[in-house]
Design an enzyme around this catalytic site. Structure first.
Site, short mmCIF file in Angstrom:
data_model
loop_
_atom_site.label_atom_id
_atom_site.label_comp_id
_atom_site.label_asym_id
_atom_site.label_seq_id
_atom_site.Cartn_x
_atom_site.Cartn_y
_atom_site.Cartn_z
N HIS A 277 48.61 15.99 67.04
CA HIS A 277 47.69 17.15 66.22
C HIS A 277 46.68 16.24 65.56
CE1 HIS A 277 46.50 19.96 63.08
NE2 HIS A 277 46.42 20.55 63.90
N HIS A 278 45.12 16.94 65.96
CA HIS A 278 44.10 16.29 65.34
C HIS A 278 43.29 17.40 64.80
CE1 HIS A 278 43.88 12.64 68.33
NE2 HIS A 278 44.69 12.46 67.38
N GLU A 279 43.47 17.41 63.59
CA GLU A 279 42.70 18.64 62.86
C GLU A 279 41.32 17.88 62.39
OE1 GLU A 279 42.57 22.03 62.12
OE2 GLU A 279 40.64 21.52 62.03
N HIS B 71 42.37 24.18 69.57
CA HIS B 71 42.14 25.25 68.70
C HIS B 71 40.80 25.52 67.98
CE1 HIS B 71 46.14 27.01 67.70
NE2 HIS B 71 46.19 26.53 68.88
N GLU B 72 40.25 26.51 67.69
CA GLU B 72 38.66 26.85 67.19
C GLU B 72 37.83 26.09 68.49
OE1 GLU B 72 40.68 25.05 65.10
OE2 GLU B 72 41.50 26.95 64.28
N GLU C 228 48.32 33.55 63.32
CA GLU C 228 48.53 33.16 62.11
C GLU C 228 47.56 34.25 61.05
OE1 GLU C 228 46.21 29.78 63.37
OE2 GLU C 228 44.38 30.35 62.73
#
Ligand code: NOJ
Length: 651
Positions: free
Chosen positions: A365-367, A438-439, A463
């Site tokens: 995961h990379h936010e 995502h986004e 969500e």
């Protein structure tokens, strides 16, 4: 066919192979326009084409046609994964070569392709003397549709990007820009979706009604106020108009993929994936992304979830909040994210080895929170870090309202945003990593060329449950957002009545989503103990349903009201059917004639007569019976409900 001529006035039809769809190219007084007909009825009235270019005369007038070249193309394309294995790529194409009659006599090609169910065109600008790099001030492509047509829209240029509820309006009211796919219904009953295919290195197309009451392209601007800086040769993405006789038929329009290129390298290593995650526990407040007493991504939790994935028969595990940078308000502090530094209570190497021993694929995961500058500095090292730990999937996220690129705030869907997303896809391909963005930037079918781009979010997902989603939302998606490809909707939340995140669905509907909302990376989003301890019977469907389909057969539906679809597994003779409704209950009759001959064991997960998404969401029937292709099923769908059926071929 190949013709040389110079003409000032031209009217030329490009006709679909079945002759029902027609695009008419018109050159009059030096201006180029097109119109679209279906069964000889006009659906797009003459609409202007061309560009305004910074510091130059616009590319809109004084054109002459010098050559037109037509061809027929007929091919079946095989997609490595998705909703359909084979798609038609049958069209008639004419390339119109124009030159200006004055000044520098610049040249431009308009390539029009007409499929049975779509019209697509793109501009191509070759390099030419004194015209090598250009800055697009505006693309003036119009889509002149009846102002009384109905439109289903989400607004563009908003802080939550594509994450808005769909609204039904008429074209006349589209005064603010909206995103594509823009789904429309003309007064004469034709369903359309305006979208684009193969978006690379250009601002994404939004659409708005201009002062002349024409629906016009509004390319997402850069922070310098221009639309795009491009080097020649340059071609725009395809401007795509999908056309159908019914709403349900629109849902399987695959021209977007046909308009993208075949992969230019081997992607045999790409596999679709179902995964659970250290994720929903954060949404319901049990765990946190940030380190601390309730930190979710600890080595211990990760190993427990890996064990649970093995028991549940789910192949992957997503771990969010594993790296440094989540402390405090992560949305504000995202600039601090370090994508190669795990928190002190998380040993990535150890967890990765443990996952490997148990045959579980980790999803990294990379936010980025939209801090693209910060991410790009670390990109190569961050992907290497996962790659050397045998992690082949990454979920990325860009949760900020704008991106920070080259020190400036840019739209996610601007040219610079598009370039960044593409950089991640290409780097991931090099490292044999699959992405779930995502986004994201909206889908334009580039996963045909880059099959390692397994999924995206790009709409309101679960969500938003707990208040901001109504049951109609998932009944809009198949006719709108999902025309742009699969979506990670984070399905399968069965703890419906959780006081922090109350779901506006019944239990059976959560299962239905695995069929109605396709995703190459499909998350079983609830916590494992919910599946194991509370709903083992319902969970069976989530385990059984595949993530790669041979064929999709849309069955029934209306936009925002309901949707029923059947899909055949890519690796067996089994079929899966899913259906969802809005707030209204429905009785559905489906014929099983999509099955082949033989006997199937049907497992039917459906709402009971007393089920209701608010009052009684858990009331579910699970029943088995043997069926064949001559039979039909009658099903009840409760308000906010749904159903899921697996059909396993016995003989
Ligand atoms: C928003 C994403 O959609 C969600 O899935 C993720 O958990 C959070 N950002 C944090 O990265």
């Amino acid at each position: 066919m190949f013709r040389w001529f110079v003409k000032d006035e031209v009217e030329k039809d490009v006709l679909s192979p079945d002759k029902r769809t027609r695009c008419k190219l018109l050159l009059k007084s030096g201006r180029i326009s097109y119109s679209v007909y279906r069964d000889n009825k006009i659906i797009i009235r003459p609409s202007r084409l061309g560009f305004k270019i910074c510091g130059e005369k616009p590319l809109t007038e004084d054109f002459k046609l010098v050559r037109a070249q037509s061809k027929r193309h007929s091919e079946t394309i095989e997609l490595q994964w998705g909703e359909d294995r084979f798609i038609d790529n049958n069209y008639t194409e004419t390339a119109f070569y124009f030159t200006e009659s004055k000044g520098f006599k610049r040249i431009m090609t308009l390539r029009i392709r007409v499929f049975n169910n779509s019209v697509a065109f793109r501009y191509e600008i070759p390099p030419q003397p004194k015209f090598r790099r250009i800055t697009i001030k505006d693309e003036i492509t119009e889509f002149n549709i009846d102002l009384n047509a109905i439109a289903w829209k989400i607004p563009a240029y908003q802080p939550d990007r594509y994450e808005y509820n769909y609204e039904k309006t008429i074209v006349y009211d589209l005064k603010e820009s909206v995103h594509t796919p823009l789904t429309l219904k003309t007064p004469n009953g034709c369903y359309l979706a305006i979208h684009e295919a193969a978006l690379y290195d250009y601002g994404s197309m939004t659409i708005k009604l201009d002062e002349n009451r024409s629906l016009k392209t509004d390319i997402t601007p850069l922070s310098d106020g221009t639309k795009a800086h491009v080097a020649l040769p340059f071609q725009t993405p395809w401007r795509l108009i999908m056309i159908a006789d019914s709403a349900i038929e629109l849902t399987t329009n695959r021209s977007m993929y046909a308009l993208n290129d075949a992969p230019s390298q081997d992607f045999g290593w790409v596999k679709t994936l179902k995964f659970i995650g250290i994720w929903w526990a954060m949404y319901v407040g049990e765990w946190t992304w940030a380190p601390g007493e309730r930190h979710g991504a600890t080595t211990e939790h990760a190993k427990e979830y890996i064990d649970a994935a093995v028991r549940l028969g789910i192949a992957g595990l997503l771990i969010e909040g594993w790296n440094e940078g989540w402390e405090g308000d992560w949305l504000e502090n995202g600039i601090n994210n370090k994508f190669t530094v795990p928190t002190s209570d998380f040993n990535l190497e150890d967890v990765a080895r443990y996952a490997g021993r148990h045959n579980i694929e980790l999803v990294g995961h990379h936010e980025t929170v939209g801090f693209v500058d910060n991410y790009e500095k670390q990109l190569e090292a961050a992907y290497n870090y996962y790659a050397i730990n045998n992690i082949h999937y990454i979920k990325t996220g860009y949760a900020g309202s704008m991106m920070m690129i080259n020190g400036r705030r840019e739209y996610h869907h601007s040219q610079l945003g598009v370039q960044h997303y593409q950089k991640t896809v290409e780097l991931a391909a090099k490292k044999h990593i699959c992405l779930d963005i995502h986004e994201p930037i909206k889908g334009t079918g580039i996963e045909r060329t880059w099959p390692n781009l397994l999924s995206r979010e790009g709409a309101r997902g679960q969500e938003y449950e707990g208040g901001a989603l109504s049951p109609s939302h998932a009944c809009y998606l198949p006719y709108t957002r999902l025309l742009a490809g699969g979506m990670d909707y984070t399905s399968g939340i069965l703890d419906l009545a959780n006081s922090v995140k109350r779901m506006a669905t019944t239990l059976a509907r959560q299962l239905a989503y695995f069929v109605t909302i396709y995703s190459g990376m499909q998350m079983a989003a609830d916590r494992p103990f919910i599946y194991e301890e509370r709903f083992p019977d319902a969970f069976k469907f989530i385990r059984d349903v595949p993530t790669n389909f041979e064929k999709t057969v849309p069955l029934l539906g209306e936009i925002g009201e309901y949707y029923v679809v059947a899909r055949k597994d890519r690796n067996s003779e089994d079929w899966y059917v899913g259906g969802v409704t809005n707030e209204k209950s429905r009785r559905i009759h489906i014929s099983l004639d999509f099955l082949s001959d033989g006997v199937y064991r049907a497992e039917i997960y459906s709402d009971r007569d007393d089920a209701h998404y608010r009052e009684n969401p858990f009331s579910t029937n699970i029943q088995q019976k043997h069926v064949g292709r001559n039979e039909s099923l009658d099903l009840y769908i409760a308000p906010g409900g749904g159903f899921a059926i697996s059909l396993q071929k016995l003989r």
